[in-house]
Design an enzyme around this catalytic site. Structure first.
Site, PDB file in Angstrom:
ATOM      1  N   HIS A  22       0.906  -1.320  -0.054  1.00 13.31           N
ATOM      2  CA  HIS A  22      -0.013   0.119   0.160  1.00 13.31           C
ATOM      3  C   HIS A  22       0.807   1.367   0.025  1.00 13.31           C
ATOM      4  O   HIS A  22       2.062   1.151   0.532  1.00 13.31           O
ATOM      5  CB  HIS A  22      -0.926   0.058   1.088  1.00 13.31           C
ATOM      6  CG  HIS A  22      -1.939   0.787   1.029  1.00 13.31           C
ATOM      7  ND1 HIS A  22      -3.100   0.682   0.259  1.00 13.31           N
ATOM      8  CD2 HIS A  22      -2.378   2.010   1.711  1.00 13.31           C
ATOM      9  CE1 HIS A  22      -4.093   1.682   0.198  1.00 13.31           C
ATOM     10  NE2 HIS A  22      -3.590   2.553   1.244  1.00 13.31           N
ATOM     11  N   GLU A  41      -1.084  -0.674  -4.042  1.00 17.50           N
ATOM     12  CA  GLU A  41      -2.163   0.356  -4.346  1.00 17.50           C
ATOM     13  C   GLU A  41      -1.747   1.102  -5.490  1.00 17.50           C
ATOM     14  O   GLU A  41      -2.325   0.467  -6.693  1.00 17.50           O
ATOM     15  CB  GLU A  41      -1.826   1.460  -3.270  1.00 17.50           C
ATOM     16  CG  GLU A  41      -3.127   2.431  -3.236  1.00 17.50           C
ATOM     17  CD  GLU A  41      -2.838   3.615  -2.110  1.00 17.50           C
ATOM     18  OE1 GLU A  41      -3.753   4.220  -1.933  1.00 17.50           O
ATOM     19  OE2 GLU A  41      -1.543   3.458  -1.285  1.00 17.50           O
ATOM     20  N   GLU A  47      -9.686   6.689  -0.646  1.00 13.74           N
ATOM     21  CA  GLU A  47      -9.125   7.734   0.669  1.00 13.74           C
ATOM     22  C   GLU A  47      -8.994   9.081   0.183  1.00 13.74           C
ATOM     23  O   GLU A  47      -8.879  10.100   0.796  1.00 13.74           O
ATOM     24  CB  GLU A  47      -7.762   7.220   1.295  1.00 13.74           C
ATOM     25  CG  GLU A  47      -6.685   7.229   0.169  1.00 13.74           C
ATOM     26  CD  GLU A  47      -5.413   6.694   0.942  1.00 13.74           C
ATOM     27  OE1 GLU A  47      -5.321   6.381   1.894  1.00 13.74           O
ATOM     28  OE2 GLU A  47      -4.517   6.264  -0.092  1.00 13.74           O
TER      29      GLU A  47
END
Length: 246
Positions: A22, A41, A47
């Site tokens: 990530h 990611e 987010e």
């Protein structure tokens, strides 16, 4: 940094660990050598809505044709504080999500990732019956078919795990109706479909979904109606297993 990822993957193998890179760049094929690397990611994921309005439904129907070509992506779907664009405000606490609840459900099928999660506050999931769909969605697939789509507009994907199929349909800012043939199902067999759709008024109330169950065959065509920023998520399984799950 690239060599660091390789060293981490190699060391994780020695300790029987799985990896989610990530906050990382997009994948470049490392998982072919180290299959314990489940996902990266390397994508503008959910987010970003904490500080911007950039992760829109239009964005979500673009990345399957762009970023996902490089491999699995840890987008962190599952935002349940669904609001309209007029209501949206970027904020770090109890962040809002653009698009409908059904759109978020469909992301679990459309976006490939060997490791996934639900990204919102625990309170947002309490008592939500649609979690049953998320809890059943596999993260590794035996077969994938892109049924229809246009970058930045919409996409429909069917994925198979064993004898079950999952279908995810997403639309961007335009409301849309799709006709999805089920000819990927084995001929002559009866299946049961659990369909999670946008409610008729989901354009105004994006949290609202409708669940429908019906028998289907490979000769059927499903009508998929999606509001602006909407979606539809479907689980299809052999009808013989219906009795066993009750």
């Amino acid at each position: 940094m690239v060599e660091f990822y390789r060293r981490v993957a190699r060391k994780a193998v020695e300790h029987h660990l799985l990896i989610d890179f990530h906050g990382a760049f997009k994948p470049t094929g490392l998982r072919r050598e180290y299959p314990n690397v489940l996902t990266h990611e390397g994508v503008m994921g959910l987010e970003y809505l904490k500080w911007s309005a950039r992760v829109t439904p239009d964005h979500n129907v673009t990345i399957p044709f762009t970023r996902m070509l490089a491999g699995p992506m840890d987008y962190t779907p599952g935002g349940f504080n669904n609001v309209t664009s007029a209501e949206f405000q970027p904020r770090g606490r109890e962040p809002m999500t653009l698009g409908t609840r059904a759109h978020q459900l469909a992301l679990f099928v459309v976006l490939e990732s060997g490791f996934t999660m639900v990204a919102d506050y625990p309170e947002d999931y309490r008592g939500e019956k649609v979690l049953d769909f998320i809890s059943r969605v596999p993260v590794a697939w035996d077969e994938t078919r892109v049924l229809e789509g246009e970058p930045g507009k919409f996409i429909a994907i069917a994925r198979r795990k064993g004898n079950e199929w999952y279908v995810g349909c997403l639309t961007g800012s335009d409301a849309r109706v799709l006709q999805i043939p089920l000819d990927f199902l084995p001929s002559g067999k009866l299946f049961q479909a659990e369909i999670y759709s946008d409610a008729p008024d989901a354009a105004q109330f994006p949290k609202k979904t409708v669940k429908q169950e019906r028998a289907v065959r490979g000769t059927d065509v499903l009508k998929v109606e999606m509001v602006t920023g909407g979606g539809q998520a479907i689980r299809i399984f052999p009808a013989a297993s219906v009795e066993g799950r009750n």
